[in-house]
Scaffold this active site. Structure first.
Site, PDB file in Angstrom:
ATOM      1  N   ASP A 200       0.864  -1.174   0.000  1.00 29.55           N
ATOM      2  CA  ASP A 200       0.000   0.000   0.000  1.00 29.55           C
ATOM      3  C   ASP A 200       0.901   1.223   0.000  1.00 29.55           C
ATOM      4  OD1 ASP A 200      -1.701   2.101   0.431  1.00 29.55           O
ATOM      5  OD2 ASP A 200      -2.722   1.229   2.169  1.00 29.55           O
TER       6      ASP A 200
ATOM      7  N   ASN B 228       2.117   4.359 -11.785  1.00 29.90           N
ATOM      8  CA  ASN B 228       0.819   4.200 -12.429  1.00 29.90           C
ATOM      9  C   ASN B 228      -0.330   4.072 -11.429  1.00 29.90           C
ATOM     10  OD1 ASN B 228      -1.077   3.310 -14.704  1.00 29.90           O
ATOM     11  ND2 ASN B 228      -1.082   1.508 -13.376  1.00 29.90           N
TER      12      ASN B 228
ATOM     13  N   ALA C  12      -5.724  16.255  -8.022  1.00 26.08           N
ATOM     14  CA  ALA C  12      -4.668  15.334  -7.604  1.00 26.08           C
ATOM     15  C   ALA C  12      -3.712  15.050  -8.752  1.00 26.08           C
ATOM     16  CB  ALA C  12      -5.277  14.046  -7.073  1.00 26.08           C
ATOM     17  N   LYS C  13      -4.252  14.788  -9.937  1.00 27.77           N
ATOM     18  CA  LYS C  13      -3.383  14.514 -11.075  1.00 27.77           C
ATOM     19  C   LYS C  13      -2.564  15.754 -11.451  1.00 27.77           C
ATOM     20  CE  LYS C  13      -4.123  10.177 -12.036  1.00 27.77           C
ATOM     21  NZ  LYS C  13      -3.038   9.201 -11.762  1.00 27.77           N
TER      22      LYS C  13
ATOM     23  N   ILE D 142      -9.201   5.803 -21.896  1.00 26.23           N
ATOM     24  CA  ILE D 142      -8.559   4.523 -22.186  1.00 26.23           C
ATOM     25  C   ILE D 142      -9.556   3.416 -21.845  1.00 26.23           C
ATOM     26  CG2 ILE D 142      -6.617   2.989 -21.727  1.00 26.23           C
ATOM     27  CD1 ILE D 142      -5.776   5.611 -23.011  1.00 26.23           C
TER      28      ILE D 142
ATOM     29  N   TYR E 275     -10.170  14.583  -8.296  1.00 30.94           N
ATOM     30  CA  TYR E 275      -9.314  13.706  -9.100  1.00 30.94           C
ATOM     31  C   TYR E 275      -8.433  14.541 -10.020  1.00 30.94           C
ATOM     32  CZ  TYR E 275      -7.838  10.353 -12.654  1.00 30.94           C
ATOM     33  OH  TYR E 275      -7.081   9.607 -13.515  1.00 30.94           O
TER      34      TYR E 275
END
Length: 263
Positions: free
Chosen positions: A69, A96, A169-170, A199, A166
């Site tokens: 983790d 990733n 964060a990216k 994707i 999200y």
């Protein structure tokens, strides 16, 4: 003394059990690398390791599963100690691991201030801490010169993700990449980011996948009118980790078929 085994490139891939991570593991194993697939779930990691090792044995490649983790500093340290003892160095780190905690969340989980705190904190831990803790743990093990670090961002970092956490964060990975590239550059280590668009064939949208109407919309946003595949991202990562990309660092490579921002 180094053995033929340790002369193979050592490639570490977080979130390596499924989707894009699995495709990245496959791309490096096909080149004959020793790949270490990291993740929280033992079952998909072990299945991926077994299948890809068998598939790429002729090329000399192998994939090993290591459960961890990576949101926890002690777990990142455990990974570092394992890799140091096993190999003494790391050639490539592919960050990733991640995902959107809002996907598949119970109804009402994101409501109110408590809900906002939950998903902002959750997406930061899942997408930022996993990359930062692993990279910082391994930075002194990176081959120098020639080491490679690749971060996985998202088209959401450019145009939002609906709820913001999200995408935020990216986006946080981008300045981290710039600082890291400047810091590691004198050692001959490159640091780059790949930002995919839609994707298909991943777990990102949850067990039910993406609804047909939304899938059509996402495909229509791409100039080449197709969904991305995990291999599209994996091949970009593989190139960034190759000697051919030795003068490419501090860059964000978008892999989205030319999808327009904000459409």
């Amino acid at each position: 003394m180094a053995t033929p085994e340790t002369q193979r490139r050592i490639v570490v891939v977080s979130g390596g059990g499924t989707g894009i991570g699995r495709a990245v593991c496959a791309a490096f194993a096909a080149e004959g690398a020793e790949v270490v697939a990291l993740g929280r779930r033992a079952e998909p990691l072990e299945r991926t390791a077994k299948e890809l090792t068998a598939e790429h044995a002729a090329a000399g490649g192998s994939v090993r599963a290591l459960t961890a983790d990576l949101t926890e500093p002690a777990e990142a340290e455990r990974v570092r100690d394992d890799l140091r003892a096993a190999y003494g160095r790391v050639d490539v780190v592919v960050n990733n691991a991640g995902g959107n905690v809002l996907v598949g969340a119970p109804e009402g989980a994101a409501d109110g201030l408590a809900g906002a705190a939950w998903h902002w904190t959750g997406n930061f831990r899942s997408n930022v801490l996993t990359a930062v803790l692993l990279t910082e743990a391994l930075r002194d093990l990176l081959a120098a010169p020639g080491g490679r670090v690749v971060l996985l961002s998202s088209i959401a970092a450019y145009r939002g993700s609906g709820a913001g956490s999200y995408a935020g964060a990216k986006a946080a990975l981008h300045p981290y990449m710039y600082d890291l590239a400047a810091d590691l550059g004198p050692r001959g280590v490159t640091v780059n980011t790949v930002a995919p668009g839609y994707i298909a064939e991943t777990e990102f949208f949850g067990p039910d996948g993406v609804a047909d109407a939304r899938r059509r919309m996402l495909v229509e946003q791409a100039m080449n009118r197709r969904a991305g595949a995990p291999a599209d991202v994996a091949e970009t990562v593989r190139w960034l980790a190759s000697p051919a990309a030795g003068h490419v660092t501090g860059q964000i490579i978008q892999v989205n078929g030319g999808a327009e921002k904000g459409r």
